[in-house]
Design a protein around this motif. Structure first.
Motif, PDB file in Angstrom:
ATOM      1  N   ALA A 131       0.844  -1.203   0.000  1.00 37.75           N
ATOM      2  CA  ALA A 131       0.000   0.000   0.000  1.00 37.75           C
ATOM      3  C   ALA A 131       0.878   1.251   0.000  1.00 37.75           C
ATOM      4  CB  ALA A 131      -0.919   0.006   1.215  1.00 37.75           C
ATOM      5  N   LEU A 132       0.585   2.193  -0.890  1.00 39.76           N
ATOM      6  CA  LEU A 132       1.344   3.445  -0.959  1.00 39.76           C
ATOM      7  C   LEU A 132       1.031   4.297   0.265  1.00 39.76           C
ATOM      8  CD1 LEU A 132       3.123   5.413  -2.608  1.00 39.76           C
ATOM      9  CD2 LEU A 132       1.001   6.296  -3.628  1.00 39.76           C
ATOM     10  N   VAL A 133       2.082   4.707   0.989  1.00 40.81           N
ATOM     11  CA  VAL A 133       1.873   5.495   2.204  1.00 40.81           C
ATOM     12  C   VAL A 133       2.495   6.881   2.136  1.00 40.81           C
ATOM     13  CG1 VAL A 133       1.612   3.470   3.705  1.00 40.81           C
ATOM     14  CG2 VAL A 133       3.880   4.432   3.315  1.00 40.81           C
ATOM     15  N   LYS A 134       3.560   7.055   1.310  1.00 34.81           N
ATOM     16  CA  LYS A 134       4.245   8.351   1.229  1.00 34.81           C
ATOM     17  C   LYS A 134       4.800   8.555  -0.178  1.00 34.81           C
ATOM     18  CE  LYS A 134       3.995   9.542   5.656  1.00 34.81           C
ATOM     19  NZ  LYS A 134       3.327  10.778   6.138  1.00 34.81           N
ATOM     20  N   GLN A 135       4.829   9.822  -0.588  1.00 38.10           N
ATOM     21  CA  GLN A 135       5.513  10.210  -1.825  1.00 38.10           C
ATOM     22  C   GLN A 135       6.252  11.521  -1.569  1.00 38.10           C
ATOM     23  OE1 GLN A 135       2.446  10.163  -4.970  1.00 38.10           O
ATOM     24  NE2 GLN A 135       3.631   8.521  -5.953  1.00 38.10           N
ATOM     25  N   TYR A 136       7.512  11.584  -2.061  1.00 39.93           N
ATOM     26  CA  TYR A 136       8.324  12.772  -1.842  1.00 39.93           C
ATOM     27  C   TYR A 136       9.117  13.089  -3.112  1.00 39.93           C
ATOM     28  CZ  TYR A 136       7.554  11.806   3.143  1.00 39.93           C
ATOM     29  OH  TYR A 136       6.995  11.556   4.378  1.00 39.93           O
ATOM     30  N   PRO A 137       9.335  14.359  -3.397  1.00 40.98           N
ATOM     31  CA  PRO A 137      10.243  14.721  -4.493  1.00 40.98           C
ATOM     32  C   PRO A 137      11.681  14.451  -4.066  1.00 40.98           C
ATOM     33  CG  PRO A 137       9.531  16.689  -3.335  1.00 40.98           C
ATOM     34  CD  PRO A 137       8.753  15.549  -2.737  1.00 40.98           C
ATOM     35  N   VAL A 138      12.526  14.091  -5.035  1.00 44.50           N
ATOM     36  CA  VAL A 138      13.911  13.769  -4.718  1.00 44.50           C
ATOM     37  C   VAL A 138      14.835  14.368  -5.752  1.00 44.50           C
ATOM     38  CG1 VAL A 138      13.334  11.588  -3.568  1.00 44.50           C
ATOM     39  CG2 VAL A 138      13.814  11.602  -6.027  1.00 44.50           C
ATOM     40  N   THR A 139      16.121  14.420  -5.388  1.00 49.11           N
ATOM     41  CA  THR A 139      17.182  14.653  -6.359  1.00 49.11           C
ATOM     42  C   THR A 139      18.156  13.506  -6.217  1.00 49.11           C
ATOM     43  OG1 THR A 139      18.897  16.164  -7.141  1.00 49.11           O
ATOM     44  CG2 THR A 139      18.497  16.128  -4.767  1.00 49.11           C
ATOM     45  N   MET A 140      18.568  12.938  -7.357  1.00 50.22           N
ATOM     46  CA  MET A 140      19.422  11.757  -7.326  1.00 50.22           C
ATOM     47  C   MET A 140      20.720  12.043  -8.085  1.00 50.22           C
ATOM     48  SD  MET A 140      16.327   8.917  -7.627  1.00 50.22           S
ATOM     49  CE  MET A 140      17.407   7.505  -7.499  1.00 50.22           C
ATOM     50  N   GLY A 141      21.484  10.987  -8.397  1.00 53.01           N
ATOM     51  CA  GLY A 141      22.788  11.187  -9.000  1.00 53.01           C
ATOM     52  C   GLY A 141      22.727  11.861 -10.358  1.00 53.01           C
ATOM     53  N   ASP A 142      23.686  12.781 -10.581  1.00 58.80           N
ATOM     54  CA  ASP A 142      23.710  13.480 -11.864  1.00 58.80           C
ATOM     55  C   ASP A 142      24.340  12.596 -12.940  1.00 58.80           C
ATOM     56  OD1 ASP A 142      26.451  13.542 -11.479  1.00 58.80           O
ATOM     57  OD2 ASP A 142      26.506  15.668 -10.910  1.00 58.80           O
ATOM     58  N   GLU A 143      24.599  13.178 -14.105  1.00 59.12           N
ATOM     59  CA  GLU A 143      25.100  12.382 -15.223  1.00 59.12           C
ATOM     60  C   GLU A 143      26.460  11.770 -14.930  1.00 59.12           C
ATOM     61  OE1 GLU A 143      25.071  14.733 -18.729  1.00 59.12           O
ATOM     62  OE2 GLU A 143      22.885  14.888 -18.822  1.00 59.12           O
ATOM     63  N   ARG A 144      27.294  12.481 -14.173  1.00 57.52           N
ATOM     64  CA  ARG A 144      28.628  11.965 -13.878  1.00 57.52           C
ATOM     65  C   ARG A 144      28.582  10.910 -12.785  1.00 57.52           C
ATOM     66  NH1 ARG A 144      34.075  15.462 -12.261  1.00 57.52           N
ATOM     67  NH2 ARG A 144      35.426  13.648 -11.986  1.00 57.52           N
ATOM     68  N   PHE A 145      27.677  11.066 -11.833  1.00 57.04           N
ATOM     69  CA  PHE A 145      27.571  10.140 -10.706  1.00 57.04           C
ATOM     70  C   PHE A 145      26.132   9.633 -10.581  1.00 57.04           C
ATOM     71  CE2 PHE A 145      31.043  13.044  -9.647  1.00 57.04           C
ATOM     72  CZ  PHE A 145      32.063  12.156  -9.327  1.00 57.04           C
ATOM     73  N   PRO A 146      25.630   8.934 -11.583  1.00 56.45           N
ATOM     74  CA  PRO A 146      24.234   8.464 -11.504  1.00 56.45           C
ATOM     75  C   PRO A 146      24.056   7.464 -10.360  1.00 56.45           C
ATOM     76  CG  PRO A 146      25.369   7.402 -13.329  1.00 56.45           C
ATOM     77  CD  PRO A 146      26.304   8.449 -12.803  1.00 56.45           C
ATOM     78  N   SER A 147      22.888   7.490  -9.774  1.00 52.84           N
ATOM     79  CA  SER A 147      22.586   6.556  -8.682  1.00 52.84           C
ATOM     80  C   SER A 147      22.603   5.125  -9.200  1.00 52.84           C
ATOM     81  CB  SER A 147      21.208   6.864  -8.093  1.00 52.84           C
ATOM     82  OG  SER A 147      21.173   8.167  -7.553  1.00 52.84           O
ATOM     83  N   ALA A 148      23.053   4.213  -8.355  1.00 54.46           N
ATOM     84  CA  ALA A 148      23.038   2.792  -8.732  1.00 54.46           C
ATOM     85  C   ALA A 148      21.605   2.359  -8.962  1.00 54.46           C
ATOM     86  CB  ALA A 148      23.676   1.955  -7.638  1.00 54.46           C
ATOM     87  N   SER A 149      21.412   1.553  -9.997  1.00 47.72           N
ATOM     88  CA  SER A 149      20.064   1.077 -10.293  1.00 47.72           C
ATOM     89  C   SER A 149      19.827  -0.273  -9.622  1.00 47.72           C
ATOM     90  CB  SER A 149      19.878   0.960 -11.811  1.00 47.72           C
ATOM     91  OG  SER A 149      20.782   0.000 -12.345  1.00 47.72           O
ATOM     92  N   GLY A 150      18.591  -0.734  -9.744  1.00 54.10           N
ATOM     93  CA  GLY A 150      18.253  -2.040  -9.205  1.00 54.10           C
ATOM     94  C   GLY A 150      17.908  -2.006  -7.728  1.00 54.10           C
ATOM     95  N   TYR A 151      18.159  -3.145  -7.074  1.00 50.09           N
ATOM     96  CA  TYR A 151      17.762  -3.300  -5.673  1.00 50.09           C
ATOM     97  C   TYR A 151      18.909  -2.984  -4.734  1.00 50.09           C
ATOM     98  CZ  TYR A 151      13.712  -5.733  -7.579  1.00 50.09           C
ATOM     99  OH  TYR A 151      12.578  -6.061  -8.275  1.00 50.09           O
ATOM    100  N   LEU A 152      18.609  -2.176  -3.730  1.00 46.92           N
ATOM    101  CA  LEU A 152      19.524  -1.901  -2.628  1.00 46.92           C
ATOM    102  C   LEU A 152      18.796  -2.213  -1.325  1.00 46.92           C
ATOM    103  CD1 LEU A 152      19.886   0.602  -4.917  1.00 46.92           C
ATOM    104  CD2 LEU A 152      21.872   1.011  -3.456  1.00 46.92           C
ATOM    105  N   VAL A 153      19.563  -2.381  -0.287  1.00 45.84           N
ATOM    106  CA  VAL A 153      18.994  -2.759   1.007  1.00 45.84           C
ATOM    107  C   VAL A 153      19.451  -1.762   2.055  1.00 45.84           C
ATOM    108  CG1 VAL A 153      18.893  -4.571   2.770  1.00 45.84           C
ATOM    109  CG2 VAL A 153      18.971  -5.191   0.343  1.00 45.84           C
ATOM    110  N   VAL A 154      18.532  -1.313   2.878  1.00 48.29           N
ATOM    111  CA  VAL A 154      18.880  -0.386   3.959  1.00 48.29           C
ATOM    112  C   VAL A 154      19.835  -1.082   4.922  1.00 48.29           C
ATOM    113  CG1 VAL A 154      17.987   0.931   5.917  1.00 48.29           C
ATOM    114  CG2 VAL A 154      16.721   0.894   3.747  1.00 48.29           C
ATOM    115  N   LEU A 155      20.970  -0.438   5.193  1.00 45.95           N
ATOM    116  CA  LEU A 155      21.958  -0.990   6.124  1.00 45.95           C
ATOM    117  C   LEU A 155      21.669  -0.497   7.540  1.00 45.95           C
ATOM    118  CD1 LEU A 155      25.210  -0.625   3.966  1.00 45.95           C
ATOM    119  CD2 LEU A 155      23.560  -2.510   4.049  1.00 45.95           C
TER     120      LEU A 155
END
Length: 419
Positions: free
Chosen positions: A283-307
């Motif tokens: 169930a969707l509970v929250k939505q927020y605007p974000v800024t992620m990695g730029d062209e030089r440092f794009p965010s890793a795609s796929g699945y990540l796990v909270v440490l």
């Protein structure tokens, strides 16, 4: 003859009979006393038996025959070294019994319990030994005639240098998210990998089956084909005590850990649409605007796990990700709030800096992190936990390396399960 003389004749007759009896007895004594050391079978003795008619009969001598000697076999053998602490200590007697057995630590005198089996012929220890310890084994045997003999032997167990330990993550009784693999880190390199896998039994209350994957000789992980079902209980039974993992390294414990899986909490971070959507059990509970990695440092795609690393206030240094003075992307040092780590290499969810905040939902300008408002980063910090899932979509970057955090879920299960 006149009556008054009759009593006198009677006295004479009795006296004659007494003399005759004394003479007969003298003859018997003379016959018996023929000489020293001579035995007569016809004369009753202390060793004779009597038949039903009361007649004395001869009997055999009462000398007890010698019992066969007791043979004692000990395990471990006397003066043995590098004895596996899981090995049974035994004393086996042939042609007799084990009258007593005492197994104790040579230094402290502390006893190790044991039991007798096989009609008292075998003693077996009933408790494990300790690593790096000298033992004294004191055994007394008894033969068939009750004669006893004592044997004392000593031996020593595997030294501390050959003791192999294991750390499991998550720890026992933890509650984690649905994306948390089980991780086993060994203190020593594992050669006998298949034996180790067989010694670790994992049961999911959801019925899910999984597979092991070795990332190195000391790092082993386990995951199911899909994310753990919400509220699953994982029971991890580790029977490693005495297990030879290779190169003479011996496992040092048996333990059963229980790990609880919580609700399915998942963030879908869309780098193309600059938006993060958070779901709990679908169930969707929250939505927020974000800024992620730029062209030089794009965010890793796929699945990540909270440490497990969360920092209310974090200090970032650009040089830790390879940026040097003079590089246009070098941000020097910066302080951020509500930092929740996703990878050891430096990807976080955190509150955007003051200079980046105006670009939330508009432009990707981070060095790979997911920047959010104070409200959004605060919600993640306070409500998402170790093992919760972050799914990055819309990024041109590759997935993270499997051991840069927990990138296990980016590997197809059929490939993951291959050794």
């Amino acid at each position: 003859m006149p009556q008054p003389d009759q009593p006198n004749q009677t006295k004479k007759s009795r006296r004659g009979l007494q003399i005759a009896l004394i003479a007969a007895l003298a003859l018997v004594i003379a016959a018996v006393s023929v000489g020293p050391g001579v035995a007569h079978s016809w004369l009753p003795t202390a060793q004779s038996n009597t038949n039903q008619a009361g007649t004395a009969t001869p009997s055999a001598a009462t000398t007890t025959p010698a019992a066969p000697p007791v043979t004692l076999t000990l395990a471990p053998k006397a003066d043995a070294t590098f004895v596996n602490p899981a090995a049974e200590v035994t004393a086996l007697a042939e042609n007799g019994t084990v009258y007593s057995a005492v197994l104790k630590e040579s230094d402290t005198g502390e006893n190790t319990d044991g039991e007798l089996f096989v009609s008292g012929r075998k003693w077996v220890s009933s408790a494990p030994l300790k690593f790096d310890t000298d033992y004294t084994f004191d055994v007394t045997t008894q033969d068939e005639n009750g004669n006893r003999s004592t044997t004392v032997s000593t031996f020593s167990t595997v030294p501390a240098s050959n003791e192999a330990d294991l750390a499991m993550f998550p720890a026992a009784d933890s509650t984690v998210g649905v994306a948390q693999p089980l991780q086993f880190t060994f203190s020593e390199p594992v050669v006998n990998k298949e034996a180790v896998e067989k010694a670790i039994s994992i049961t999911a209350s959801s019925g899910q089956k999984g597979a092991f994957r070795w990332y190195s000789d000391t790092l082993l992980r386990y995951r199911a084909e899909d994310f753990w079902a919400a509220n699953t209980k994982l029971t991890v039974d580790m029977k490693l005590f005495g297990l030879d993992i290779g190169n003479g390294q011996i496992g040092n414990f048996n333990k059963t850990n229980v790990v609880q899986i919580g609700d399915r909490v998942e963030m879908v971070a869309d780098a193309a649409n600059l938006q993060a959507s958070i779901y709990i059990n679908g169930a969707l509970v929250k939505q927020y605007p974000v800024t992620m990695g730029d062209e030089r440092f794009p965010s890793a795609s796929g699945y990540l796990v909270v440490l497990s690393d969360k920092q209310r206030y974090a200090h970032f240094v650009a040089s830790t990700i390879g940026l040097k003075p003079g590089d246009p992307a070098n941000y020097g040092e910066v302080d951020v709030e509500y930092a929740t780590r996703l990878t050891p290499s430096g990807e976080f969810i955190h509150q955007a800096t003051d200079s980046a905040a105006p670009f939330l939902g508009r432009v990707n300008l981070s060095h790979g992190c997911i920047g959010m408002s104070a409200e959004g980063a605060g919600w993640v910090f306070n409500n998402m936990t170790t093992g919760d899932l972050v799914h990055v979509v819309g990024s041109p970057n590759e997935t993270i390396a499997p051991t840069d955090g927990y990138g296990d879920w980016n590997i197809p299960f059929a490939e993951y399960a291959q050794r």
